[in-house]
Design a protein around this motif. Structure first.
Motif, PDB file in Angstrom:
ATOM      1  N   PHE A   1      55.044  34.288  44.482  1.00 18.96           N
ATOM      2  CA  PHE A   1      55.189  34.348  45.951  1.00 18.96           C
ATOM      3  C   PHE A   1      56.226  35.401  46.343  1.00 18.96           C
ATOM      4  CE2 PHE A   1      52.965  30.271  46.067  1.00 18.96           C
ATOM      5  CZ  PHE A   1      52.246  30.386  47.236  1.00 18.96           C
ATOM      6  N   SER A   2      57.318  35.461  45.561  1.00 17.27           N
ATOM      7  CA  SER A   2      58.386  36.420  45.844  1.00 17.27           C
ATOM      8  C   SER A   2      57.842  37.856  45.781  1.00 17.27           C
ATOM      9  CB  SER A   2      59.508  36.230  44.821  1.00 17.27           C
ATOM     10  OG  SER A   2      60.164  37.417  44.546  1.00 17.27           O
ATOM     11  N   SER A   3      56.941  38.113  44.793  1.00 21.85           N
ATOM     12  CA  SER A   3      56.351  39.448  44.627  1.00 21.85           C
ATOM     13  C   SER A   3      55.556  39.838  45.873  1.00 21.85           C
ATOM     14  CB  SER A   3      55.454  39.457  43.385  1.00 21.85           C
ATOM     15  OG  SER A   3      54.626  40.584  43.393  1.00 21.85           O
ATOM     16  N   MET A   4      54.718  38.893  46.374  1.00 22.48           N
ATOM     17  CA  MET A   4      53.925  39.195  47.574  1.00 22.48           C
ATOM     18  C   MET A   4      54.831  39.428  48.779  1.00 22.48           C
ATOM     19  SD  MET A   4      50.622  36.663  47.295  1.00 22.48           S
ATOM     20  CE  MET A   4      51.459  35.091  47.191  1.00 22.48           C
ATOM     21  N   ASN A   5      55.943  38.703  48.823  1.00 26.55           N
ATOM     22  CA  ASN A   5      56.845  38.785  49.979  1.00 26.55           C
ATOM     23  C   ASN A   5      57.961  39.798  49.800  1.00 26.55           C
ATOM     24  OD1 ASN A   5      56.007  37.124  52.145  1.00 26.55           O
ATOM     25  ND2 ASN A   5      58.123  36.428  52.402  1.00 26.55           N
ATOM     26  N   ASN A   6      57.803  40.694  48.808  1.00 27.48           N
ATOM     27  CA  ASN A   6      58.814  41.714  48.549  1.00 27.48           C
ATOM     28  C   ASN A   6      59.141  42.486  49.838  1.00 27.48           C
ATOM     29  OD1 ASN A   6      59.115  44.896  47.819  1.00 27.48           O
ATOM     30  ND2 ASN A   6      60.201  43.642  46.358  1.00 27.48           N
TER      31      ASN A   6
ATOM     32  N   PHE B   1      46.318  33.012  39.933  1.00 24.73           N
ATOM     33  CA  PHE B   1      47.168  33.169  41.121  1.00 24.73           C
ATOM     34  C   PHE B   1      48.069  34.396  40.973  1.00 24.73           C
ATOM     35  CE2 PHE B   1      50.925  32.215  43.768  1.00 24.73           C
ATOM     36  CZ  PHE B   1      50.289  32.080  44.982  1.00 24.73           C
ATOM     37  N   ARG B   2      48.597  34.586  39.769  1.00 24.97           N
ATOM     38  CA  ARG B   2      49.491  35.730  39.519  1.00 24.97           C
ATOM     39  C   ARG B   2      48.754  37.056  39.692  1.00 24.97           C
ATOM     40  NH1 ARG B   2      51.910  34.124  34.424  1.00 24.97           N
ATOM     41  NH2 ARG B   2      50.706  35.833  33.541  1.00 24.97           N
ATOM     42  N   SER B   3      47.479  37.085  39.291  1.00 25.66           N
ATOM     43  CA  SER B   3      46.685  38.314  39.423  1.00 25.66           C
ATOM     44  C   SER B   3      46.543  38.725  40.885  1.00 25.66           C
ATOM     45  CB  SER B   3      45.294  38.107  38.811  1.00 25.66           C
ATOM     46  OG  SER B   3      45.390  37.891  37.435  1.00 25.66           O
ATOM     47  N   PHE B   4      46.261  37.748  41.752  1.00 23.09           N
ATOM     48  CA  PHE B   4      46.143  38.042  43.201  1.00 23.09           C
ATOM     49  C   PHE B   4      47.505  38.435  43.769  1.00 23.09           C
ATOM     50  CE2 PHE B   4      42.016  36.013  42.899  1.00 23.09           C
ATOM     51  CZ  PHE B   4      41.266  36.714  43.834  1.00 23.09           C
TER      52      PHE B   4
ATOM     53  N   ASN C   1      45.478  47.779  40.683  1.00 25.60           N
ATOM     54  CA  ASN C   1      45.573  47.629  42.144  1.00 25.60           C
ATOM     55  C   ASN C   1      46.890  47.009  42.594  1.00 25.60           C
ATOM     56  OD1 ASN C   1      43.284  48.655  43.523  1.00 25.60           O
ATOM     57  ND2 ASN C   1      43.302  46.831  44.820  1.00 25.60           N
ATOM     58  N   HIS C   2      47.892  47.018  41.684  1.00 20.43           N
ATOM     59  CA  HIS C   2      49.191  46.409  41.998  1.00 20.43           C
ATOM     60  C   HIS C   2      49.765  47.007  43.284  1.00 20.43           C
ATOM     61  CE1 HIS C   2      53.146  44.633  41.334  1.00 20.43           C
ATOM     62  NE2 HIS C   2      53.678  45.823  41.577  1.00 20.43           N
ATOM     63  N   GLY C   3      50.036  46.139  44.258  1.00 19.36           N
ATOM     64  CA  GLY C   3      50.629  46.575  45.519  1.00 19.36           C
ATOM     65  C   GLY C   3      49.682  47.328  46.433  1.00 19.36           C
ATOM     66  N   LYS C   4      48.371  47.300  46.121  1.00 22.69           N
ATOM     67  CA  LYS C   4      47.392  48.063  46.922  1.00 22.69           C
ATOM     68  C   LYS C   4      46.467  47.159  47.726  1.00 22.69           C
ATOM     69  CE  LYS C   4      47.671  52.166  44.168  1.00 22.69           C
ATOM     70  NZ  LYS C   4      48.483  52.964  45.081  1.00 22.69           N
ATOM     71  N   GLY C   5      46.704  45.850  47.650  1.00 24.81           N
ATOM     72  CA  GLY C   5      45.862  44.924  48.401  1.00 24.81           C
ATOM     73  C   GLY C   5      44.618  44.531  47.630  1.00 24.81           C
ATOM     74  N   MET C   6      43.666  43.933  48.344  1.00 29.00           N
ATOM     75  CA  MET C   6      42.473  43.377  47.686  1.00 29.00           C
ATOM     76  C   MET C   6      41.552  44.457  47.116  1.00 29.00           C
ATOM     77  SD  MET C   6      42.512  40.076  47.575  1.00 29.00           S
ATOM     78  CE  MET C   6      44.282  40.203  47.326  1.00 29.00           C
ATOM     79  N   LEU C   7      40.829  44.084  46.062  1.00 24.63           N
ATOM     80  CA  LEU C   7      39.842  44.967  45.434  1.00 24.63           C
ATOM     81  C   LEU C   7      38.643  45.193  46.368  1.00 24.63           C
ATOM     82  CD1 LEU C   7      39.839  43.141  41.985  1.00 24.63           C
ATOM     83  CD2 LEU C   7      40.641  45.486  42.331  1.00 24.63           C
TER      84      LEU C   7
ATOM     85  N   ASN D   1      46.678  53.163  34.133  1.00 25.64           N
ATOM     86  CA  ASN D   1      46.505  53.348  35.574  1.00 25.64           C
ATOM     87  C   ASN D   1      47.146  52.246  36.405  1.00 25.64           C
ATOM     88  OD1 ASN D   1      45.193  55.789  36.205  1.00 25.64           O
ATOM     89  ND2 ASN D   1      43.899  54.697  37.667  1.00 25.64           N
ATOM     90  N   SER D   2      48.008  51.451  35.763  1.00 25.48           N
ATOM     91  CA  SER D   2      48.677  50.360  36.488  1.00 25.48           C
ATOM     92  C   SER D   2      49.401  50.907  37.715  1.00 25.48           C
ATOM     93  CB  SER D   2      49.681  49.670  35.558  1.00 25.48           C
ATOM     94  OG  SER D   2      50.314  48.627  36.233  1.00 25.48           O
ATOM     95  N   GLY D   3      49.054  50.348  38.892  1.00 21.76           N
ATOM     96  CA  GLY D   3      49.684  50.768  40.142  1.00 21.76           C
ATOM     97  C   GLY D   3      49.151  52.079  40.690  1.00 21.76           C
ATOM     98  N   LYS D   4      48.124  52.664  40.021  1.00 23.00           N
ATOM     99  CA  LYS D   4      47.619  53.975  40.441  1.00 23.00           C
ATOM    100  C   LYS D   4      46.258  53.892  41.128  1.00 23.00           C
ATOM    101  CE  LYS D   4      50.908  56.359  38.277  1.00 23.00           C
ATOM    102  NZ  LYS D   4      51.880  57.180  38.988  1.00 23.00           N
ATOM    103  N   GLY D   5      45.700  52.698  41.256  1.00 22.54           N
ATOM    104  CA  GLY D   5      44.399  52.565  41.899  1.00 22.54           C
ATOM    105  C   GLY D   5      43.269  52.661  40.889  1.00 22.54           C
ATOM    106  N   MET D   6      42.030  52.768  41.390  1.00 20.60           N
ATOM    107  CA  MET D   6      40.839  52.753  40.537  1.00 20.60           C
ATOM    108  C   MET D   6      40.732  53.997  39.639  1.00 20.60           C
ATOM    109  SD  MET D   6      38.998  50.018  40.582  1.00 20.60           S
ATOM    110  CE  MET D   6      40.468  49.011  40.804  1.00 20.60           C
ATOM    111  N   LEU D   7      40.099  53.819  38.502  1.00 26.08           N
ATOM    112  CA  LEU D   7      39.856  54.904  37.552  1.00 26.08           C
ATOM    113  C   LEU D   7      38.811  55.885  38.087  1.00 26.08           C
ATOM    114  CD1 LEU D   7      39.572  52.546  34.467  1.00 26.08           C
ATOM    115  CD2 LEU D   7      41.402  54.229  34.761  1.00 26.08           C
TER     116      LEU D   7
END
Length: 997
Positions: free
Chosen positions: A139-144, A175-178, A221-227, A260-266
């Motif tokens: 939860f803390s990660s989402m609410n950063n 849950f952690r993945s979302f 997609n870390h920090g990029k919202g839903m797929l 590509n972690s945090g860089k978006g789709m391949l």
């Protein structure tokens, strides 16, 4: 400003991390003031227990004060003094503090009332009533950077049914993945979560949700919202992810997802291009997944690799071992330290590998030691020499003057990814009396079990260890069965909370006494049965208590794959309600040991036949997926047993069609491979091949050809593990081609290499003419060349004749193959070393491209190849005349040759069989005087386990006596251990067979 000494770390290097932390706070506030920086860094609050500056703690405050200017001492002091940050051991919880700091990023100092309130919410409690740090962090990660959480929102999100797995348990991984995708985006939206989880792409062919696949997308997609559905669909359809059988390669996809972690789709073009680089090819021309993963790890979160960088790094000579082979284990050790740090620097690698600390007492580089340090330093960058030197100098690692690698690795395991060990802590942990046996000796087995549970969790704490040992103790000693189960169910999870386990025990005992009218109505109950003695009662009680504790472990394990739920437990007990409690718990524990709660659920759903089958195999450590597939595919027990026997060690389980095809070929295979165990081993050897190729080589006629060439299947299996599936297929093809007389030039080279590595003979049914090697000559580039002559018509026939003769002679010696080198013993203890011969076969000649004529002649001499093969007709005639005159002049008193020749012929035949039974052992006693040490060791290696113990012991003693004789003959061998296994290993007379005793 950059000249201020405050920016220097303890190694005198400029600390960019520290500078950035101050820069972040002063964002938009102008230049930093030296006095302020000096003052802030002087506050004692930043010091850890060991007196070291805690960069992690400083960064958390800097993050909250982003753009707010300098920190105020009173505020820092006050915040750190709040009791909420203490864990149950009274230690400051950095993890908890970081979670709050993340939410308050750029919002200034935390408020005590808010922290207190948030931590009091019941939503953070897991099923055992314990605070779930993992959930708060998600939860803390989402609410950063969004400020404090709102209880209403948290409650609502946690109530969504999508988080429940099929057992009704909250799925933390999901849950952690979302949470990762929504990092810094605030709360999730139910409709979006529902929609994403409904996409058919996450389902396997059985319609099951594949968590492993889903988890590869959130890092990108870390920090990029839903797929986005179209993107996921598109990426998963690329042909690049298919393996040799057309199956999706999860491992390969994960490697790209990491980078590509945090860089978006391949992007497909980039993936395609990268996979085509020649750098990924191993010595057999196959794609090396291990090498690709090592680079992917270093480039975690850095985007796609650059070919020039990869090429440069792989070209460094430091990665080559003494045999010229690329040392993947060494490369991975460096890759692990540099995880997420980008490419390695040559200068650093060179420097680290040059440190004398890595050398053992024989001057050999100790890769295991480097890897132990690399594990602790995972993701922390390259090691510092001073630290390594200091750590290795601690007297705690010494055992009778020798460095105790096992102990060091146990500590290294606990500190995996956590950085270097601290001397005081190591000292403290090792001094706990709990590790000592009754006789005061350190109990390594016990310590290893605790180290395994604490893998990656940092060093153990005394109180939890004491509690665990108290809980598993019986009659003054730890119950090793309970400890074994516990260390499996809590591996890398930290030590279990004993309060939770005790609560589970009490719950179980109360429930059993309420539900069943058994003999254990309460923990203190006394048995009234007049037929039972006190000692029997005691044994029964002890067994009952151990069973209760065992079940409590499965009820409490944090590993979802092994967890047992109360619902399933109650259903099982009700199913056996007529059974005495102790007897009822016995099958329960047996089934749990197979696959935890999953096997109990399957047992309850099964019919009577399936239950008997599951119960029979529950104690045999057969993987549950194998049992499940056996019940699904086979209706009768006999077929099921056969399925389990043949496939339990296979990585990929056959479906119905493939199993029927396997079965159809295994039946006639028994005419070639007599024992089922040999057929199973052959099937395992063929596993890396495509399904079509597996079936082709399982054909009895093809298997016979392979077995005739390689009678030792275990040697062939070892060989197959060292090479790729592509190479293995070429070798098997070469075997068939040899039989049909159409073997290719490449096939001859592969076959030659395999014969050398497995110490096998080449059964060559052509006559080998005299003088066929006599035309040898040196080429312009100093290689040896032999032209075809006389009865030999082609380069292929010439090469095969040479291989047949060489292998015949080599197999009468104790030669070894190490990497790309062939070692042959000389007259004394000195070995001759030659590169593995590379044949260049042409129509009318054969060239050994990496041997000179001198090397070729040396091999002929030391292997004892008969002169009539390599001398010309004239030379042979002269030699024959000389030998005849010598024979006339000297007649030996005793003729021993016939006995030696008889033994030589017998041994060549026997050595091609897989096992030696008692009758062979008895037969060889007649030839004891002709047998060298290597023959005796081979005999012990091949002896059947069921052979009479006294016969084996006699042969073992003979080997010991031969070693003693060798030692007397040569003072250099005085340090050799007299034990057969150890002695033969040091004398290098037993290649690759270190596990026979």
């Amino acid at each position: 400003m950059l000249g201020w000494p405050e920016w220097k770390d303890k190694d005198g290097e400029f600390s960019m991390e520290l500078f950035r932390a101050f820069s972040s706070m002063n964002n938009g506030k102008g230049m930093l003031k030296h006095e302020q920086v000096k003052e802030v860094l002087g506050w004692p609050e930043w010091k850890g227990k060991d007196g070291e500056f805690s960069m992690e703690l400083f960064r958390t405050f800097s993050s909250m004060n982003h753009c707010k200017g300098m920190l105020k001492h009173e505020q820092v002091k006050e915040v750190l003094g709040w009791p909420e940050w203490k864990d149950k051991d009274g230690e400051f919880s950095m993890e908890l503090f970081r979670a709050f700091s993340s939410m308050n990023n750029g919002k200034g100092m935390l408020k005590h009332g808010q922290v207190k309130e948030v931590l009091g919410w019941p939503e953070w409690k897991d099923k055992d009533g314990e605070f779930s740090m993992e959930l708060l962090r998600a939860f803390s990660s989402m609410n950063n950077g969004k400020g404090m959480l709102k209880q209403k929102e948290v409650k609502e999100v946690l109530g969504w049914p999508e988080w429940k797995d099929k057992d009704g348990e909250f799925n933390m991984e999901l849950f952690r993945s979302f949470s990762s995708m929504n990092h810094g985006k605030g709360m999730l939206k139910h409709e979006q979560v529902k929609e994403v989880l409904g996409w058919p792409e996450w389902k396997d062919k059985d319609g099951e949700f594949v968590m492993e696949l889903f988890q590869t997308f959130p890092p990108m997609n870390h920090g990029k919202g839903m797929l986005k559905h179209e993107q996921v669909k598109d990426v998963l359809a690329w042909l690049e992810w298919k393996d040799k059988d057309g199956e999706f390669s999860m491992e390969l996809f994960r490697g790209f997802s990491f980078m590509n972690s945090g860089k978006g789709m391949l992007k497909q073009k980039e993936v395609k291009e990268m996979l085509g680089w020649l750098e990924w090819k191993d010595k057999d021309g196959e794609f090396s997944m291990e090498l690709f993963r090592a680079f992917s790890s270093m480039n975690y979160g850095k985007g796609m690799l650059k070919q020039e960088e990869v090429k440069e790094v792989l070209g460094w000579p430091e990665w080559r071992d003494k045999d010229g082979e690329f040392n993947v284990a060494l490369f991975r050790a460096f890759s692990s330290m540099n995880h997420g740090k980008g490419m390695l620097k040559h200068k650093q690698v060179k420097e680290v590998l040059g440190w004398p600390e890595w050398k053992d007492r024989d001057g050999v580089f100790n890769t295991k030691l480097l890897r132990a340090f690399s594990s602790m330093n995972h993701g922390q960058g390259v090691l510092g020499h001073q630290q390594v030197k200091e750590v290795l100098g601690w007297p705690e690692w010494k055992d009778k003057g020798e460095f105790n690698m096992e102990l060091f690795r146990a500590f290294s395991s606990m500190k995996n990814t956590k950085g270097m060990l601290k001397h005081e802590k190591v000292k403290e942990v090792l001094n706990w009396p709990e590790w000592k046996h009754k006789d005061g000796v350190f109990n390594m087995k016990l310590f290893r079990a605790f180290s395994s549970m604490n893998n990656g969790r940092s060093l153990l704490k005394y109180e939890p260890v004491k509690k665990v040992l108290g809980w598993i103790r019986y009659q003054g000693a730890p119950n090793h069965l309970l400890l074994q189960i516990m260390s499996r169910l809590w591996k890398s999870e930290g030590l279990p909370a004993i309060e939770v386990l005790q609560h589970r025990e009490t719950q179980m005992k109360q429930w059993l006494s309420t539900e069943f009218t058994g003999e254990h109505n309460s923990p203190d109950n006394e048995e009234n049965d007049e037929y039972n003695s006190d000692s029997e009662d005691e044994e029964d009680d002890e067994k009952f208590n151990r069973q209760i504790k065992t079940v409590a472990l499965y009820l409490s394990t944090p590993k979802p794959d092994w967890s047992l739920t109360w619902t399933v437990l109650k259903e099982f007990c009700q199913f056996h309600e007529q059974t005495k409690t102790v007897l009822m718990l016995e099958p329960l524990i047996g089934l749990l040991s197979s696959s935890g709660g999953k096997s109990i659920k399957r047992y309850l759903q099964a019919n009577q036949q399936d239950r008997h089958f599951l119960w029979r195999h529950s104690m045999k450590a057969v993987p549950f997926r194998v049992l499940n597939r056996a019940m699904f595919l086979c209706s009768c027990d006999e077929d099921r047993e056969r399925f389990v026997f043949f496939v339990k060690r296979l990585k990929s389980l056959p479906d119905k069609r493939l199993w029927e095809q396997y079965s159809a070929r295994l039946q006639p295979l028994s005419a070639v491979l007599k024992f089922d165990s040999m057929q199973r081993l052959y099937l395992e050897i063929l596993q890396p091949l495509t399904k079509d190729d597996q079936l082709r080589f399982l054909d009895a006629s093809h298997a016979r050809v392979v077995f005739d060439l390689f009678p030792s299947l275990s040697a062939l299996q070892k060989l197959s593990k060292e090479h790729s599936c592509h190479w293995l297929k070429k070798l098997l093809e070469a075997c068939l081609q040899l039989k049909t007389h159409d073997i290719t030039k490449e096939g001859i080279q592969i076959l030659f290499e395999a014969l050398l590595k497995t110490h096998s003979l080449l059964p060559w049914d052509h006559d080998i003419p005299d003088h066929f090697l006599s035309g040898m000559q040196t080429t312009d580039n100093n290689h040896v060349e032999i032209p075809v002559s006389g009865l030999i018509q082609s380069g292929q026939q010439l090469a095969l004749s040479y291989i047949a003769v060489l292998m015949q002679n080599l197999n009468e010696m104790s030669f070894t193959v190490k990497g790309q080198w062939l070692e042959v013993p000389g007259d004394g203890v000195q070995n001759y070393r030659f590169p593995m011969p590379q044949l260049e076969i042409q129509d009318e000649k054969m060239v050994i491209s990496n041997w000179s004529e001198e090397q070729f002649r040396t091999v002929l001499k030391i292997t004892g190849i008969s002169e009539h093969y390599y001398l010309t007709a004239d030379q042979w005639q002269k030699l024959d005349n000389v030998q005849s005159r010598q024979a006339e002049a000297y007649q030996p008193e005793n003729e021993l040759e016939p006995q030696k020749q008889a033994f030589g012929s017998l041994w060549l035949k026997l050595n091609q069989t897989e096992f030696f039974g008692s009758e062979i052992l008895n037969l060889l006693e007649e030839y004891e005087s002709e047998m060298e040490l290597m023959h005796t060791v081979t005999l012990l290696k091949k002896a059947k386990i069921d052979s009479a113990t006294h016969i084996l012991e006699e042969w073992r003693q003979r080997a010991c006596r031969k070693i003693e004789q060798l030692k007397k003959q040569d003072p250099l061998l005085s340090d050799v251990d007299p034990d057969v296994y150890q002695g033969c290993q040091e004398l290098e007379l037993l290649d690759g067979c270190g596990s026979i005793f």
